[in-house]
Design a protein around this motif. Structure first.
Motif, short mmCIF file in Angstrom:
data_model
loop_
_atom_site.label_atom_id
_atom_site.label_comp_id
_atom_site.label_asym_id
_atom_site.label_seq_id
_atom_site.Cartn_x
_atom_site.Cartn_y
_atom_site.Cartn_z
N UNK A 98 0.82 -1.21 0.00
CA UNK A 98 0.00 0.00 0.00
C UNK A 98 0.86 1.26 0.00
N UNK A 99 1.99 1.22 0.66
CA UNK A 99 2.83 2.40 0.85
C UNK A 99 3.69 2.71 -0.38
N UNK A 100 4.23 1.71 -1.00
CA UNK A 100 5.18 1.91 -2.08
C UNK A 100 4.68 1.29 -3.38
N UNK A 101 3.54 1.78 -3.84
CA UNK A 101 2.95 1.23 -5.06
C UNK A 101 3.86 1.43 -6.27
N UNK A 102 4.71 2.45 -6.24
CA UNK A 102 5.61 2.70 -7.37
C UNK A 102 6.77 1.70 -7.40
N UNK A 103 7.00 1.00 -6.27
CA UNK A 103 8.04 -0.03 -6.19
C UNK A 103 7.37 -1.32 -5.70
N UNK A 104 6.57 -1.95 -6.55
CA UNK A 104 5.77 -3.09 -6.09
C UNK A 104 6.59 -4.30 -5.66
N UNK A 105 6.04 -5.00 -4.68
CA UNK A 105 6.59 -6.29 -4.27
C UNK A 105 5.99 -7.35 -5.18
N UNK A 106 6.74 -8.40 -5.43
CA UNK A 106 6.20 -9.50 -6.22
C UNK A 106 5.15 -10.27 -5.45
N UNK A 107 4.46 -11.18 -6.12
CA UNK A 107 3.43 -11.99 -5.46
C UNK A 107 4.01 -12.84 -4.35
N UNK A 108 5.22 -13.34 -4.53
CA UNK A 108 5.89 -14.14 -3.51
C UNK A 108 7.23 -13.48 -3.21
N UNK A 109 7.17 -12.41 -2.45
CA UNK A 109 8.36 -11.63 -2.15
C UNK A 109 9.32 -12.41 -1.26
N UNK A 110 10.59 -12.24 -1.52
CA UNK A 110 11.62 -12.85 -0.70
C UNK A 110 11.76 -12.02 0.57
N UNK A 111 12.09 -12.67 1.67
CA UNK A 111 12.20 -11.99 2.95
C UNK A 111 13.23 -10.86 2.89
N UNK A 112 14.32 -11.05 2.20
CA UNK A 112 15.34 -10.00 2.08
C UNK A 112 14.80 -8.75 1.43
N UNK A 113 13.95 -8.91 0.42
CA UNK A 113 13.34 -7.77 -0.27
C UNK A 113 12.43 -7.00 0.69
N UNK A 114 11.70 -7.73 1.51
CA UNK A 114 10.80 -7.10 2.49
C UNK A 114 11.62 -6.37 3.55
N UNK A 115 12.62 -7.05 4.10
CA UNK A 115 13.41 -6.47 5.19
C UNK A 115 14.23 -5.27 4.72
N UNK A 116 14.57 -5.20 3.44
CA UNK A 116 15.31 -4.06 2.91
C UNK A 116 14.47 -2.78 2.94
N UNK A 117 13.17 -2.93 3.05
CA UNK A 117 12.27 -1.78 3.01
C UNK A 117 11.77 -1.35 4.39
N UNK A 118 12.26 -2.00 5.42
CA UNK A 118 11.87 -1.62 6.79
C UNK A 118 13.12 -1.39 7.63
N UNK A 119 12.95 -0.68 8.72
CA UNK A 119 14.04 -0.44 9.67
C UNK A 119 13.68 -1.17 10.95
N UNK A 120 14.60 -1.99 11.44
CA UNK A 120 14.38 -2.75 12.67
C UNK A 120 15.37 -2.26 13.71
N UNK A 121 14.84 -1.91 14.89
CA UNK A 121 15.70 -1.42 15.97
C UNK A 121 15.35 -2.17 17.25
N UNK A 122 16.37 -2.46 18.03
CA UNK A 122 16.20 -3.13 19.31
C UNK A 122 15.78 -2.11 20.37
N UNK A 123 14.79 -2.47 21.18
CA UNK A 123 14.36 -1.63 22.30
C UNK A 123 14.29 -2.50 23.55
#
Length: 71
Positions: free
Chosen positions: A40-65
């Motif tokens: 929904x957020x990045x319609x101009x850079x669509x994810x494939x139907x079966x996105x690889x986890x690396x592709x998904x994780x490259x688009x988010x920021x994960x921080x330890x709390x």
């Protein structure tokens, strides 16, 4: 009985900066939430139907709390 981890991770979208979740682990249900948001957020850079986890994780920021101590 498994001990609860003292670590939590906050996951935010790199595209819009929205904090999407705070979790102890990223499991299948959380990945589904990430995929839905990224589609929904990045319609101009669509994810494939079966996105690889690396592709998904490259688009988010994960921080330890730190988990809050029980009162």
């Amino acid at each position: 009985m498994r001990e609860a981890s003292s670590r939590l991770f906050t996951v935010a979208c790199k595209g819009c900066g929205l904090s999407l979740m705070t979790v102890d682990r990223i499991r299948d249900p959380e990945i589904a939430v990430l995929v839905n948001h990224l589609r929904a957020c990045a319609a101009s850079e669509p994810l494939g139907d079966t996105s690889m986890l690396g592709e998904i994780m490259a688009r988010v920021r994960v921080a330890s709390v730190q988990r809050a101590s029980p009162a």
